[in-house]
Design an enzyme around this catalytic site. Structure first.
Site, PDB file in Angstrom:
ATOM      1  N   SER A  14       0.539  -1.515   0.087  1.00  8.23           N
ATOM      2  CA  SER A  14      -0.025   0.237  -0.401  1.00  8.23           C
ATOM      3  C   SER A  14       0.680   1.492   0.054  1.00  8.23           C
ATOM      4  O   SER A  14       0.340   2.560  -0.213  1.00  8.23           O
ATOM      5  CB  SER A  14      -1.253  -0.384   1.678  1.00  8.23           C
ATOM      6  OG  SER A  14      -0.189   0.155   2.756  1.00  8.23           O
ATOM      7  N   ASN A  15       1.969   1.046   0.379  1.00  4.60           N
ATOM      8  CA  ASN A  15       2.826   2.460   0.873  1.00  4.60           C
ATOM      9  C   ASN A  15       3.560   2.572  -0.757  1.00  4.60           C
ATOM     10  O   ASN A  15       3.907   3.490  -1.299  1.00  4.60           O
ATOM     11  CB  ASN A  15       4.251   1.842   1.430  1.00  4.60           C
ATOM     12  CG  ASN A  15       3.765   2.606   2.856  1.00  4.60           C
ATOM     13  OD1 ASN A  15       3.472   3.617   3.610  1.00  4.60           O
ATOM     14  ND2 ASN A  15       3.233   1.891   3.999  1.00  4.60           N
ATOM     15  N   MET A  90      10.828  -6.716   4.566  1.00  2.00           N
ATOM     16  CA  MET A  90      11.196  -7.088   5.956  1.00  2.00           C
ATOM     17  C   MET A  90      12.306  -7.932   5.717  1.00  2.00           C
ATOM     18  O   MET A  90      13.178  -9.379   6.993  1.00  2.00           O
ATOM     19  CB  MET A  90       9.950  -9.251   5.667  1.00  2.00           C
ATOM     20  CG  MET A  90       8.578  -8.378   5.895  1.00  2.00           C
ATOM     21  SD  MET A  90       7.880  -7.263   6.708  1.00  2.00           S
ATOM     22  CE  MET A  90       7.761  -7.702   8.321  1.00  2.00           C
ATOM     23  N   LEU A  92      17.069  -7.723   6.876  1.00  2.00           N
ATOM     24  CA  LEU A  92      17.577  -6.556   7.174  1.00  2.00           C
ATOM     25  C   LEU A  92      18.673  -6.582   6.217  1.00  2.00           C
ATOM     26  O   LEU A  92      18.838  -7.197   5.416  1.00  2.00           O
ATOM     27  CB  LEU A  92      17.959  -7.077   8.875  1.00  2.00           C
ATOM     28  CG  LEU A  92      17.755  -7.206  10.020  1.00  2.00           C
ATOM     29  CD1 LEU A  92      19.092  -8.042  10.790  1.00  2.00           C
ATOM     30  CD2 LEU A  92      17.809  -5.859  10.649  1.00  2.00           C
ATOM     31  N   ILE A  93      18.768  -4.432   6.299  1.00  2.63           N
ATOM     32  CA  ILE A  93      20.159  -4.059   4.762  1.00  2.63           C
ATOM     33  C   ILE A  93      21.310  -4.923   5.094  1.00  2.63           C
ATOM     34  O   ILE A  93      21.423  -4.489   6.699  1.00  2.63           O
ATOM     35  CB  ILE A  93      19.950  -2.863   4.117  1.00  2.63           C
ATOM     36  CG1 ILE A  93      18.322  -2.605   4.675  1.00  2.63           C
ATOM     37  CG2 ILE A  93      20.720  -3.200   3.409  1.00  2.63           C
ATOM     38  CD1 ILE A  93      18.335  -3.305   2.968  1.00  2.63           C
ATOM     39  N   HIS A 109       8.685   2.888   9.442  1.00  3.39           N
ATOM     40  CA  HIS A 109       7.479   1.765  10.731  1.00  3.39           C
ATOM     41  C   HIS A 109       6.621   2.414  10.983  1.00  3.39           C
ATOM     42  O   HIS A 109       6.719   3.438  11.221  1.00  3.39           O
ATOM     43  CB  HIS A 109       9.045   2.367  11.476  1.00  3.39           C
ATOM     44  CG  HIS A 109       8.654   0.511  12.385  1.00  3.39           C
ATOM     45  ND1 HIS A 109       9.116  -0.787  12.315  1.00  3.39           N
ATOM     46  CD2 HIS A 109       8.515   0.969  14.011  1.00  3.39           C
ATOM     47  CE1 HIS A 109       8.723  -1.549  13.549  1.00  3.39           C
ATOM     48  NE2 HIS A 109       8.051  -0.572  13.796  1.00  3.39           N
TER      49      HIS A 109
HETATM   50  C1  GRF Z   1       3.771  -0.774   6.797  1.00  2.00           C
HETATM   51  O1  GRF Z   1       3.137  -0.583   7.788  1.00  2.00           O
HETATM   52  C2  GRF Z   1       5.562  -0.218   7.216  1.00  2.00           C
HETATM   53  O2  GRF Z   1       5.226   0.370   8.033  1.00  2.00           O
HETATM   54  C3  GRF Z   1       6.446  -1.244   7.524  1.00  2.00           C
HETATM   55  O3  GRF Z   1       5.376  -2.149   6.245  1.00  2.00           O
HETATM   56  C4  GRF Z   1       4.069  -2.037   6.445  1.00  2.00           C
HETATM   57  C5  GRF Z   1       4.226  -2.333   4.838  1.00  2.00           C
HETATM   58  O4  GRF Z   1       2.383  -2.116   4.066  1.00  2.00           O
HETATM   59  N1  GRF Z   1       7.544  -1.413   7.760  1.00  2.00           N
HETATM   60  P1  GRF Z   1       2.599  -1.675   2.762  1.00  2.00           P
HETATM   61  O5  GRF Z   1       2.764  -3.392   2.394  1.00  2.00           O
HETATM   62  O6  GRF Z   1       3.083  -1.107   2.372  1.00  2.00           O
HETATM   63  O7  GRF Z   1       1.000  -1.919   2.840  1.00  2.00           O
END
Ligand code: GRF
Length: 200
Positions: A14-15, A90, A92-93, A109
């Site tokens: 969604s981001n 998901m 670590l870099i 985050h």
């Molecule tokens: C977001 O809440 C972000 O803060 C976290 O993972 C989630 C990702 O959500 N790191 P989406 O896949 O962008 O919907």
């Protein structure tokens, strides 16, 4: 000249969508690439629909983390990427990416860091019975959600909030702020020196 960003994501994206949707409002960046570590991540479908070059690079097909990240670097360089944006990535870099893209990797985050890093940050906040939570956008370092903080926004927790309702509220903040911060970054308005981030 627009900066070319790559979004790394493992999930729904969604981001990713919010960053793509907002890109037409900004002359500072374009979403040039989407890479997922999961071949069935929904974000890849979103990217396809948005016309963004997208593919998965699956870690278990590589000998080790360095080899995996070297392949990511190869694809980033091939696509002339300026900045890496993590959006629900998901993992670590590791050192390969960190060295190549020093101070050019950002993450978002769903908590007010340094509270509640890692997995299930929204649930962690609810379980801790805090009254306020929020979201944090930060540069990425080798730790888990530990890099220099760029900006944060907060939200009050209602007594009847559930993990789902609170996640939705935080997503709204994320979708509003992440494109703005990425745009400022791409305009060269954000400097980092040690832990200190200066926004001009
Ligand atoms: C977001 O809440 C972000 O803060 C976290 O993972 C989630 C990702 O959500 N790191 P989406 O896949 O962008 O919907």
């Amino acid at each position: 000249m627009k900066k070319r960003i790559a979004i790394l994501a493992s999930g729904s994206g969604s981001n990713f969508q919010a960053i793509v949707d907002a890109s037409s409002r900004y002359s500072s960046y374009e979403v040039a690439l989407c890479i997922s570590d999961k071949s069935d991540a929904f974000v890849l479908k979103r990217a396809e629909k948005a016309g963004v070059t997208a593919f998965s690079i699956v870690p278990k097909l590589f000998e080790n983390k360095n080899a995996y990240e070297q392949e990511i670097v190869r694809r980033l360089e091939e696509n002339h990427i300026d900045f890496i944006v993590l959006a629900g990535y998901m993992r670590l870099i590791g050192s390969v990416l960190l060295e190549k893209y020093e101070n050019r990797i950002v993450n978002i985050h769903p908590s007010l860091l340094p509270s509640f890093p890692g997995l299930h940050a929204v649930k962690q906040a609810l379980d801790a019975k805090v009254k306020i939570t929020g979201m944090t956008i930060h540069f990425v370092d080798a730790g888990m959600d530990t890099g220099p903080i760029i900006m944060q926004d907060s939200i009050l927790i209602d007594d009847n909030d559930t993990e789902q309702t609170l996640t939705e509220k935080i997503h709204k903040l994320e979708h509003e702020w992440y494109p703005k911060v990425i745009s400022s970054l791409c305009l060269g308005k954000i400097d980092v020196s040690g832990r200190e981030v200066i926004i001009n």
